[in-house]
Enzyme design. Sequence first.
Site, PDB file in Angstrom:
ATOM      1  N   GLU A   1     -21.796   2.838  11.646  1.00 58.52           N
ATOM      2  CA  GLU A   1     -22.175   1.825  10.645  1.00 58.52           C
ATOM      3  C   GLU A   1     -22.452   0.488  11.338  1.00 58.52           C
ATOM      4  OE1 GLU A   1     -23.015   2.532   7.581  1.00 58.52           O
ATOM      5  OE2 GLU A   1     -22.433   4.588   7.952  1.00 58.52           O
TER       6      GLU A   1
ATOM      7  N   TRP B   1     -25.841   0.756  12.384  1.00 61.96           N
ATOM      8  CA  TRP B   1     -26.869   0.402  11.383  1.00 61.96           C
ATOM      9  C   TRP B   1     -27.122  -1.105  11.382  1.00 61.96           C
ATOM     10  CZ3 TRP B   1     -30.456   2.969   8.766  1.00 61.96           C
ATOM     11  CH2 TRP B   1     -30.315   4.348   8.613  1.00 61.96           C
TER      12      TRP B   1
ATOM     13  N   TRP C   1     -45.973  -1.718  -8.898  1.00 60.49           N
ATOM     14  CA  TRP C   1     -44.705  -2.278  -9.383  1.00 60.49           C
ATOM     15  C   TRP C   1     -44.865  -2.779 -10.806  1.00 60.49           C
ATOM     16  CZ3 TRP C   1     -40.915  -1.025  -6.294  1.00 60.49           C
ATOM     17  CH2 TRP C   1     -41.116  -0.944  -4.908  1.00 60.49           C
TER      18      TRP C   1
ATOM     19  N   ASN D   1     -20.921  -0.332  -0.641  1.00 60.58           N
ATOM     20  CA  ASN D   1     -22.202   0.199  -0.158  1.00 60.58           C
ATOM     21  C   ASN D   1     -22.765   1.314  -1.042  1.00 60.58           C
ATOM     22  OD1 ASN D   1     -24.322   0.494   1.933  1.00 60.58           O
ATOM     23  ND2 ASN D   1     -23.393   2.522   2.138  1.00 60.58           N
TER      24      ASN D   1
ATOM     25  N   TRP E   1     -38.836  -4.517  -4.706  1.00 62.78           N
ATOM     26  CA  TRP E   1     -37.583  -4.674  -3.951  1.00 62.78           C
ATOM     27  C   TRP E   1     -37.306  -6.125  -3.571  1.00 62.78           C
ATOM     28  CZ3 TRP E   1     -38.035  -6.592   1.033  1.00 62.78           C
ATOM     29  CH2 TRP E   1     -39.258  -6.428   1.692  1.00 62.78           C
TER      30      TRP E   1
ATOM     31  N   TRP F   1     -33.021  -3.115   1.790  1.00 61.59           N
ATOM     32  CA  TRP F   1     -33.890  -3.045   0.601  1.00 61.59           C
ATOM     33  C   TRP F   1     -35.143  -2.228   0.897  1.00 61.59           C
ATOM     34  CZ3 TRP F   1     -32.999  -3.312  -4.323  1.00 61.59           C
ATOM     35  CH2 TRP F   1     -31.851  -3.974  -4.752  1.00 61.59           C
TER      36      TRP F   1
HETATM   37  P1  FAD Z   1     -18.075  -0.837   6.309  1.00 64.52           P
HETATM   38  O1  FAD Z   1     -18.427   0.472   5.739  1.00 64.52           O
HETATM   39  O2  FAD Z   1     -16.667  -1.066   6.645  1.00 64.52           O
HETATM   40  O3  FAD Z   1     -18.994  -1.013   7.612  1.00 64.52           O
HETATM   41  C1  FAD Z   1     -18.625  -1.837   8.724  1.00 64.52           C
HETATM   42  C2  FAD Z   1     -19.733  -2.818   9.030  1.00 64.52           C
HETATM   43  O4  FAD Z   1     -20.909  -2.120   9.428  1.00 64.52           O
HETATM   44  C3  FAD Z   1     -20.153  -3.680   7.850  1.00 64.52           C
HETATM   45  O5  FAD Z   1     -19.294  -4.770   7.693  1.00 64.52           O
HETATM   46  C4  FAD Z   1     -21.570  -4.069   8.234  1.00 64.52           C
HETATM   47  O6  FAD Z   1     -21.582  -5.154   9.126  1.00 64.52           O
HETATM   48  C5  FAD Z   1     -22.070  -2.826   8.967  1.00 64.52           C
HETATM   49  N1  FAD Z   1     -22.805  -1.959   8.038  1.00 64.52           N
HETATM   50  C6  FAD Z   1     -22.307  -0.993   7.239  1.00 64.52           C
HETATM   51  N2  FAD Z   1     -23.310  -0.373   6.568  1.00 64.52           N
HETATM   52  C7  FAD Z   1     -24.452  -0.968   6.949  1.00 64.52           C
HETATM   53  C8  FAD Z   1     -25.825  -0.768   6.605  1.00 64.52           C
HETATM   54  N3  FAD Z   1     -26.227   0.192   5.768  1.00 64.52           N
HETATM   55  N4  FAD Z   1     -26.741  -1.580   7.174  1.00 64.52           N
HETATM   56  C9  FAD Z   1     -26.373  -2.535   8.052  1.00 64.52           C
HETATM   57  N5  FAD Z   1     -25.096  -2.761   8.422  1.00 64.52           N
HETATM   58  C10 FAD Z   1     -24.148  -1.993   7.879  1.00 64.52           C
HETATM   59  N6  FAD Z   1     -24.898  -5.582   4.627  1.00 64.52           N
HETATM   60  C11 FAD Z   1     -24.721  -6.862   5.015  1.00 64.52           C
HETATM   61  O7  FAD Z   1     -23.892  -7.134   5.886  1.00 64.52           O
HETATM   62  N7  FAD Z   1     -25.472  -7.877   4.449  1.00 64.52           N
HETATM   63  C12 FAD Z   1     -26.392  -7.643   3.487  1.00 64.52           C
HETATM   64  O8  FAD Z   1     -27.059  -8.588   3.032  1.00 64.52           O
HETATM   65  C13 FAD Z   1     -26.564  -6.301   3.028  1.00 64.52           C
HETATM   66  N8  FAD Z   1     -27.438  -6.020   2.029  1.00 64.52           N
HETATM   67  C14 FAD Z   1     -27.574  -4.711   1.594  1.00 64.52           C
HETATM   68  C15 FAD Z   1     -28.490  -4.413   0.574  1.00 64.52           C
HETATM   69  C16 FAD Z   1     -28.638  -3.099   0.109  1.00 64.52           C
HETATM   70  C17 FAD Z   1     -29.631  -2.786  -0.981  1.00 64.52           C
HETATM   71  C18 FAD Z   1     -27.863  -2.065   0.678  1.00 64.52           C
HETATM   72  C19 FAD Z   1     -28.009  -0.646   0.197  1.00 64.52           C
HETATM   73  C20 FAD Z   1     -26.968  -2.342   1.702  1.00 64.52           C
HETATM   74  C21 FAD Z   1     -26.812  -3.654   2.184  1.00 64.52           C
HETATM   75  N9  FAD Z   1     -25.915  -3.964   3.230  1.00 64.52           N
HETATM   76  C22 FAD Z   1     -25.779  -5.268   3.651  1.00 64.52           C
HETATM   77  C23 FAD Z   1     -25.260  -2.883   3.993  1.00 64.52           C
HETATM   78  C24 FAD Z   1     -23.862  -2.445   3.507  1.00 64.52           C
HETATM   79  O9  FAD Z   1     -23.885  -2.181   2.129  1.00 64.52           O
HETATM   80  C25 FAD Z   1     -22.770  -3.477   3.808  1.00 64.52           C
HETATM   81  O10 FAD Z   1     -22.829  -3.872   5.160  1.00 64.52           O
HETATM   82  C26 FAD Z   1     -21.377  -2.885   3.546  1.00 64.52           C
HETATM   83  O11 FAD Z   1     -21.275  -2.436   2.217  1.00 64.52           O
HETATM   84  C27 FAD Z   1     -20.324  -3.960   3.808  1.00 64.52           C
HETATM   85  O12 FAD Z   1     -19.051  -3.494   3.471  1.00 64.52           O
HETATM   86  P2  FAD Z   1     -17.977  -3.176   4.594  1.00 64.52           P
HETATM   87  O13 FAD Z   1     -17.848  -4.325   5.535  1.00 64.52           O
HETATM   88  O14 FAD Z   1     -16.736  -2.735   3.906  1.00 64.52           O
HETATM   89  O15 FAD Z   1     -18.657  -1.955   5.338  1.00 64.52           O
END
Ligand code: FAD
Length: 474
Positions: A271, A274, A302, A337, A355, A378
């Site tokens: 993650e 990602w 759209w 997420n 989006w 997005w």
């Molecule tokens: P955990 O599951 O604990 O993951 C650990 C870290 O990994 C996160 O803190 C984050 O830094 C990174 N991470 C995890 N999933 C993703 C992912 N899919 N893409 C990129 N990095 C990821 N994340 C943001 O940090 N900022 C945003 O503006 C953002 N916008 C999003 C918009 C949409 C439509 C979607 C579907 C996802 C978005 N995310 C964003 C990705 C993700 O949802 C969040 O990073 C995650 O939910 C944060 O919660 P956590 O720290 O508990 O994640």
Amino acid sequence: MSQHSSIHWFRQDLRCNDNPALYAATQAGPVLPLYHQEENVPSTDQIGGAGQVWLHQSLSALNTNLDNKLCLTKGLIESILPKLAEQYHIKSVYWNHCSEPWRIKQDAQLKQTLEANGISVHIHNGSYLWSASEINKDDGTPYRVFTPFYRKGCLNATSPRKPLPDASQSAWINAATEGCTLDDLCLIPKQNWHKPMLKGWNPGEKGALQQLNQFTENGIHHYKEGRNFPSQPYVSRLSPHLHWGELSPNQAWHAVEEKAAAKDIDHFRSELGWREFSAYLLHHNPNLQHTNLQSKFDRFPWNENPEHLTAWQRGKTGIPIVDAGMRELYQTGYMHNRVRMIVGSFLVKNLRLHWKHGEAWFRDCLLDADHANNSASWQWIAGCGADAAPYFRIFNPISQGNKFDADGTYTRRFVPELSHLPNAFLFNPWEAPALVLQEAGVALGETYPHPIVDLKQSREEALAAFTSLKDQAK
Ligand code: FAD
């Protein structure tokens, strides 16, 4: 003043531990710690309402950590830096790289100006595990698909460096009185909406380390499976801390070492991967926030429907798990997420709204709003990104609810007006018999909205719209 005096310019690295640029500056001599509020930020890069609130708290924590020596300024950085440099006999300026295209442009100009004035500039990588420019396919071109990017590109490159020592006890140059006060940055809203939002969050480096510690003790043990369930405490909730750089990804990467089963550690690290991939996509596509990576989506039909957009933003679509997610976002500045994917799919596929509307609303409301992650995610959900969810994969909010919130804990928490509905109808109240609704105190159209679209019909329309794109391409 020593001839090695430097400025460390804090941006999205609001920490003293494992801060490569700050650490290098403190090794060279005394350091003037600076945070600058930018003027002339592009409108789509301005910090959203939730982010500003976080920033205020985080700067306050950083200042405490720096023994109240943090110099805060606002205006034009290109005039502030040379002025401070002259006044305090500064020889070098240090900062960590940011991924936003406007920052990169500004950095290049600033570096030139400062160096022309005899000040050396040192730019470090403090926000990512790898530098985007070091990861390429064998043929030298950039990756477009996550798995080979991460598994082949990143994991075969140099291992993420181990965290650097804490620099908070260094010799600081006190220029705090030169600048403005934290309140002068006007980050806190006049109405008190932010106070309930911050409940459960602890902005600042100390809070970030506590959150990391809590995660490595608990959540990581169930991460791989548990991360899908929004009512379960198995995700790290580190995203705002990572966005603001109160914690480095290297700290998170190494903290989980040997803490849990390999599958959980690998999944958590992927993650973080990602996050790297989003920054990588932005590096190679500076227009990621504005332009579909797959240009065929430029022709996508759209809808324009301000009422639907408002219902989505306010959590009043009549689709319970979508409303729960949108209300979680508005009330807490965060959304799980799994639910981000559900609400995103509903916006771009069932409502067929662009989006960009979702990207903008998240940017304003998320505490972790991040140019790279938000734009890439997005585009991923809309199907127009590099390694995107296929357009025909349309999340069904009823089955997603039944699967990932089976006992309804999450949905009932944020949509309390449905809390007495039995699980069988919690995610589709419009299908409940009149007596069931009556016994649960639900009057559709009065206490809770009717669905603003028919899920089945809107799904078919979305698929037809997508097929029309393919036909046009032929
Ligand atoms: P955990 O599951 O604990 O993951 C650990 C870290 O990994 C996160 O803190 C984050 O830094 C990174 N991470 C995890 N999933 C993703 C992912 N899919 N893409 C990129 N990095 C990821 N994340 C943001 O940090 N900022 C945003 O503006 C953002 N916008 C999003 C918009 C949409 C439509 C979607 C579907 C996802 C978005 N995310 C964003 C990705 C993700 O949802 C969040 O990073 C995650 O939910 C944060 O919660 P956590 O720290 O508990 O994640």
